[in-house]
Every structure is written in C-alpha cells, then in structure tokens.
Design an enzyme around this catalytic site. Sequence first.
Site, PDB file in Angstrom:
ATOM      1  N   SER A   1      15.705 -16.665  77.722  1.00 33.18           N
ATOM      2  CA  SER A   1      15.116 -15.984  76.653  1.00 33.18           C
ATOM      3  C   SER A   1      16.031 -15.001  76.254  1.00 33.18           C
ATOM      4  CB  SER A   1      13.725 -15.355  77.093  1.00 33.18           C
ATOM      5  OG  SER A   1      12.837 -14.931  75.881  1.00 33.18           O
TER       6      SER A   1
ATOM      7  N   ASP B   1       7.820 -24.755  73.254  1.00 33.27           N
ATOM      8  CA  ASP B   1       8.126 -23.384  73.287  1.00 33.27           C
ATOM      9  C   ASP B   1       7.556 -22.595  71.973  1.00 33.27           C
ATOM     10  OD1 ASP B   1       8.810 -20.711  73.622  1.00 33.27           O
ATOM     11  OD2 ASP B   1      10.862 -21.377  74.420  1.00 33.27           O
TER      12      ASP B   1
ATOM     13  N   HIS C   1       7.884 -22.107  77.188  1.00 34.32           N
ATOM     14  CA  HIS C   1       9.014 -21.212  77.275  1.00 34.32           C
ATOM     15  C   HIS C   1       9.737 -21.062  78.690  1.00 34.32           C
ATOM     16  CE1 HIS C   1      11.297 -18.044  75.801  1.00 34.32           C
ATOM     17  NE2 HIS C   1      10.919 -17.058  76.546  1.00 34.32           N
TER      18      HIS C   1
END
Length: 609
Positions: free
Chosen positions: A215, A331, A362
């Site tokens: 991320s 995601d 994710h």
Amino acid sequence: MTKKHNVFSLFSVLFLTVTLGFAQDKTVPFFADGEAQPVQGFTDTNDWIRHDLWVETTFDTDEDGKPDRMHVAVTRPKQTDTEGLKLPIVYVTSPYFAGVAADLPGVMWEVEHELGEIGKERVHPEVKRRGERPIISNSHLRKWVPRGYIVVHSSSPGTGLSDGSPTIGGPNEALAPKAVIDWLCGRAKGFTERDGNEPVDAFWSTGKVGMTGTSFNGTLPLAAATTGVEGLEAIIPIAPNTSYYHYYRSNGLVRSPGGYLGEDIDVLYDFVHSGAEDKRPGNNKRVRDTEMKNGMDRQTGDLNDFWNNRDYLNQMAPMKAALLMSHGFNDWNVMPEHSNRIYQKAKAMGLQTQLYYHQNGHGGPPPMIMMNRWFTHYLHGIDNGVENDKQAWIVRENDKHDNPTAYDAYPNPNAEDVTLFLNKGGNNIGALSTKQNKRQKMETLVDDFNISAKEHAQVSSSKNRLLYATPHLTRDLHISGEAEVTISLTSSKAAANLSIMLVSLPYEEDAKVITDNIITRGWADPKNYKSIRESEPLKKGKFYDVTFKLQPDDQIIRAGQQIGLIIFSSDKEFTLHPKPGTELTIDLDKTRLTLPVVGGLKALTKATE
C-alpha cells in the site's frame, strides 16, 4: 521458477545451516535452487544487532532552517561486527510506523451533497505518536535477516521521529528514501542523534539495496526508484498507489477509494502526520491548508498540475531498478490499474519487470519463492535466471496464492478486443451482443445513490439502472486486459455521476470467491467527455459520448454464466451522493463495450453459441 526444492537440496540446506560457523571461520549466506536459504548463524534473534540513527536529507520541509533528518533503524546479524561481514539491504519505509490518527466522526469529507459543491469543513484529528527507540518496526526481519540480509526501516518525513512534513506524494517523499540509500552506499551523512553531530557509517553494507512494502509502504519503493538513485537494485511494490489522482479521482469524477467513503488527500495527510508536535501547525498551514486546499479541487475533479505532480508514472525516466509488482484484481481500495500502468511503462522502458496478480483484494505479496529469487539475483548477484522467467504470473480462480500460472506478458498476448453492442430492454435485462441492431430506442435510468451496485445487479427489473447481458456461456471464456466503454448519454441536470460495473450473472449472494460476481468496474464524469483536464456543464437534451477504460482484469468466466454490463449513475460505495432523481438517457446506437477476450471474436462466438 522452481516451485519446490528437491530432497537433496533440502538435506544440503539443513546440513550446512548446522555446520556453518564450525567448519569454516566465517558465517556467510548460502544459496540453493537460486534462493537464499536460512543460515543458522543468522537466525538467533538475540544475536541480532539493532540500532537507530538519523540520515540527513537535501530538503527542509518543516522550514526550520536545517536539512530534514530521517529516523532510520537497522537490524543486522552479529557477524557484520564480529566477522567484518558485509551484506545487502532489504529496506522498508513508511508513514505508518509511529501510529495514525483515530477514526473520529467527521474526519472524512461529507459526500451527501450536489455535484460541484463541497461538503462542510471536516474534523482534523491529531496523531498520538507511538514507539520507542531504537526499534521503528519489526516487519520483514524473520523473513530476510536469517537469509543473509540486513533489514532497514525508516519513518517518512513528518512522521515518527523523522523531521519534515508529510506531503502525500510530494518530492520529499521520494528524496527521503533516496537519502537513506545514499547513506547505505556511503554518499550521505548519518548521525547518532536527531540534533547531534556524531557520525554513523554503514560499514556493513555492500551498497546493494532492495525495497518492498504494501500500500503506502509499496508506493515509496517506486517513489525512491523514480529518482534513479544508485544502489537501489530491485523493488517489490505490493498494491502500490502510483497516482494520487487515480486514487482519489476517476476520469474527472470525485471518487473515494473503496472502504473509505469521503477520504481525500488531505484526510490521508492528517492520518499519518505523527511528527514533532511543535512543527505540526506550520506544516498544516503550508501543506494541508494551502497547497492541498488550493490544488485538490473537490468541485470539478479535473486533473491539474497538483495531481499530475503526484503521479509516479510521470517521473519514471531516471528509473533503473528491477521491478516486481504485486496486486489484486479485486482491490477496490488501491485499484489494479495502479500496478498495470507502471508495469506497462517499465516494460516499454526496457526495465527488468515482472507482474504478479491475484484474484483477491488489497495487499497480498508474491509467493516467497518469487521475492527470494528476485532479491537473491539482484542483491546477492546469484545467477539464478530470474530475469528469464515469464513476465506475468496470475493466480487463477480458486488456486492458491503460491501457485500462479505463468504467461508471457499481461494482458495475455492472445487477447483481442471484441466490440459488444447494447440491445433494448435495459431496465429489465437487455441483450449484449456482437451484432448491432439499428435504430434502437433511447433508454433511461433514474439516479438513486441509496441503491447499491450489488442491488442493481440482483434485481431483474429497475428504473434506476440499465443492464445488458450476453447469452449464457456454453464454455469458459477468458478475459484479459482493460475493457473499455463508450456511453452516449444526455442528462436532465448539468452534472451527473456515471458508474459502470461488469458482472458475472447470476449475481450470487453466497459466492465463495469475489470473482463469481464482479468482473470489473469504472467511473467517469460526463462533463469531462473531452478531457480529464477540462469539464463543462451538461446541456439538457444534448448527447455526449463518454469513453473510458474499466479496471484491468484477468478472469475466466465459467460456462453457464452470463456477462452483464450495468450502467448506473451514483455509486453508493464510491461516488458523491447527490439528491436522487437525475435522469440519464442512453443512446443505444452509439453505446458499446469493448472486451479483451483471449482468442478474440472466435472464442466469444463459440462460447455464446
């Protein structure tokens, strides 16, 4: 890519990990089947040396008249002291290590208002910093230190014990890890204290650095790589946010990341701003309340220089690091386009590039064997042939994450665009076909944000959406790449949301995997029909052709299913929520879907016979 070690190799590893340090004077990394193996002399955590320091950068983003210093923590085997061993580095940097702001009511932007308006002023939370010296984070230690790496962590500018200010994609967030890498390679200054002058040298470093993270932590390896810094040999970004425009906007539309309705770039700034309390007011004034407020533009959602400067695709020219990307096709937070766009550019630049996609949401790193081979080759210099592996690794439906299928590239080289047309009946279920019927009637939907996308897919009749479906598939159909839609529409109001979802029907409530339902989706602002940099009010009765790509996907649609195209306006989970009632009228003759099908028109025709 070798998937399993043979018995002899495993026996050799066990034998050598036990005997290394006894049969020879020095403990050194050991490799089998092209991978770094755990070595007994590196595995005892009590023997690891852990210390922290501050690296001086070339910028001063808290404007205190001194170069910002980044807080850095090092974890290394004792042999780097006792035996003069030099090792490569696995480096992880983050704005999250020192804690984040609490999820208080009102921290997100209000979304229930008309398009073109801005919701009421939101709440600005304060972060309570956590963590003690010398440990910034324990992530990745057990994975890499026993395999003969030094693991380095650092806090991003304006977070933890690092100086400066967060900028959420500004230049300092690339230059900060660059400075750390420069220090690891002997080109920058490190100090034992934040304000001290006692130097620290990375005498234990080989000058070979790899970065990884997930991320935001996966964004920063790419940011560092775009500087072209010498010594950064390889990166493994996992679900990275590669463009803040693509994260918070979509084709001119103000659109939230999935699960964070009302989030915007200034919300993320507040969320991570854990740096020195006395520097926060000045940082807030300069960055959040001036630069971001003037640039983020929640009124139009248009692309501008503020957003363009926070897109790492535009900064890739100096990049040299070998790139292994990882992302999930489902995601809906950091969407799969983020990795695909960088992969395509890196490939065009001739960089060593591989892409790992799975079918879930994710996060989700590549299998350990892939990461290990990547770092073994590029950091330890072992000739394991990883550069000759297939470019694309995709986890097929219901397969395990460590068992991806290899392809020459992504999209599948055998995929061809097939154009599908809409035939009347969309308030019920119209036909989606390769044959176009002329002089179709216009069809209309009425916006209502209260109805979710899932509900649109499940009902057989609705005035609030248009749904068009292929015949039931008689055989499996493989889709690979980016679908594209052209929607010809007119709006009853000067502004409207436009949302698209491609689904597999029937939409199963108790689906075991997410890919049983959602194929892909996309969003656009019809006012940006000319360009995402330019919007204009919609004129009632005038038709506009809006063309945009949906999120990339690679999915095998099962025999017995139908492919359904859903057109609706406001998306309850992602867009602003204007008052219900806006009417969108679609010209079926000029509206179409382009679908990337493996085997092209021939495969689709056979699957729908």
